[in-house]
Enzyme design. Structure first.
Site, PDB file in Angstrom:
ATOM      1  N   HIS A 199       6.727 -14.190  31.849  1.00  0.00           N
ATOM      2  CA  HIS A 199       5.872 -14.197  30.656  1.00  0.00           C
ATOM      3  C   HIS A 199       4.406 -13.975  31.010  1.00  0.00           C
ATOM      4  O   HIS A 199       3.714 -13.180  30.382  1.00  0.00           O
ATOM      5  CB  HIS A 199       6.013 -15.518  29.891  1.00  0.00           C
ATOM      6  CG  HIS A 199       5.078 -15.602  28.717  1.00  0.00           C
ATOM      7  ND1 HIS A 199       5.168 -14.745  27.642  1.00  0.00           N
ATOM      8  CD2 HIS A 199       4.006 -16.418  28.461  1.00  0.00           C
ATOM      9  CE1 HIS A 199       4.220 -15.021  26.767  1.00  0.00           C
ATOM     10  NE2 HIS A 199       3.493 -16.029  27.240  1.00  0.00           N
ATOM     11  N   HIS A 229      -6.314 -13.743  28.664  1.00  0.00           N
ATOM     12  CA  HIS A 229      -5.967 -14.793  29.627  1.00  0.00           C
ATOM     13  C   HIS A 229      -6.287 -14.404  31.061  1.00  0.00           C
ATOM     14  O   HIS A 229      -6.470 -15.277  31.918  1.00  0.00           O
ATOM     15  CB  HIS A 229      -4.478 -15.135  29.517  1.00  0.00           C
ATOM     16  CG  HIS A 229      -4.085 -15.694  28.189  1.00  0.00           C
ATOM     17  ND1 HIS A 229      -4.455 -16.959  27.777  1.00  0.00           N
ATOM     18  CD2 HIS A 229      -3.364 -15.164  27.158  1.00  0.00           C
ATOM     19  CE1 HIS A 229      -3.972 -17.181  26.564  1.00  0.00           C
ATOM     20  NE2 HIS A 229      -3.315 -16.108  26.167  1.00  0.00           N
TER      21      HIS A 229
END
Length: 332
Positions: free
Chosen positions: A215, A224
């Site tokens: 993921h 991120h």
């Protein structure tokens, strides 16, 4: 169609029962599934991540284009890179969100193939084990989700890795979010076992193409960014075992980044629904080949000699193309 090889069905059956009862702890044993390729030995599939929003945020539009491309390529299966159900996973195996965000959205005939899925951090915020339950396969037979496992299709072996337990901040932000860590504790043992099993499986693999799916991004210029825990713990194993591609979601974008120390190519497909324009953290990295901050998905076509990977936007337009050769190991 996916089949469990040898006596694996019985082992998998026992595994799911025991796992569902919460008896197994810190286990990372990699279950193996066999997926028969096309008669000519080739393989094609779609890759999608970060999608389950009951059709909202263009999820339905992306699903429609996936159906079109899936039919054109005669895909063998679909890979989900996690964050399957927003905002907080499923509440139980009876949660209507499963059908409302999955079965009722991906309705195209070409998408009624096996879906191989991993968990994302949002999935861990709900009942993580609900997504692993065989009961969901009774509701929709194309669904298959485990923490970590292998899909063996002769031409390629695809290694699915449960990356959420690697990220330390999830264990310290409990005041903001609750995570379902059943079956994970102690996390250091869980991660150690997973890395050991993955390393062994990769070393033993004789597949023409070796692909790892998780993921979280190892490398990303999106919101991120790089996942430092994966860079320090997972990446050295991937580099040592000469994998071809690492595919992930998490950042809600599409991107293609090269590894500076190996032939590995990092491919992000996390644009299945909600995305943010301009959500980019770095702009001057020389290892970045492509970045798109909108919704879309990815297709993969494999033969003995070549891999053709395409990134599509929400309208089905091809945004970026990768062609990798086993002889030349080049991409463009």
């Amino acid at each position: 169609m996916a089949y469990l090889s040898g006596n694996s069905f019985f082992v998998y059956f026992l595994f799911t029962i025991i796992f569902g009862l919460g008896i197994l702890h810190a286990s990372a044993e990699l279950q193996r599934f066999t997926h028969t390729p096309k008669s000519d030995g080739s393989l094609s599939f779609l890759v999608l991540g970060d999608w389950g929003r009951r059709g909202e945020y263009n999820q339905s539009e992306v699903a429609f284009q996936m159906g079109e491309v899936g039919e054109k390529l005669d895909i063998d299966f679909v890979i989900s890179t996690g964050d399957n159900f927003y905002d907080d996973g499923l509440t139980s195996e009876h949660d209507p969100n499963f059908e409302e965000s999955f079965s009722k959205i991906y309705t195209a005939k070409s998408l009624q193939k096996q879906w191989y899925s991993v968990l994302g951090n949002h999935d861990y915020r709900g009942d993580a084990e609900a997504q692993l339950s065989p009961f969901l396969r009774q509701i929709d037979s194309k669904w298959l989700c485990l923490r970590s496992f292998i899909v063996d299709s002769e031409l390629a072996e695809i290694f699915f890795v449960d990356t959420t337990p690697f990220v330390q901040e999830y264990f310290t932000e409990s005041e903001e979010h609750n995570y379902d860590w059943k079956g994970i504790y102690p996390p250091k043992t869980y991660i150690s076992n997973l890395l050991k099993d993955l390393d062994m499986a990769l070393r033993e693999s004789t597949a023409k193409w070796k692909i790892v799916v998780g993921h979280h991004a190892i490398k990303s210029i999106g919101h991120h960014g790089d996942t430092q825990e994966l860079i320090s713990q997972l990446l050295p194993i991937l580099q040592a075992n000469n994998i071809d591609f690492y595919m992930n979601g998490h950042d809600h974008c599409l991107e293609h980044i090269n590894d500076t120390k190996s032939p590995i190519q990092f491919l992000t497909s996390g644009a299945g629904s909600k995305a943010w324009r301009g959500d980019i953290e770095e702009t001057n990295r020389k290892d970045v080949n492509f970045f798109y901050d909108g919704q879309g998905f990815m297709s993969v076509q494999l033969t003995q000699t070549d891999a053709i990977i395409l990134f599509y936007d929400v309208f089905g337009k091809v945004l970026h193309r990768i062609i990798s050769s086993k002889e030349l190991r080049s991409s463009m």
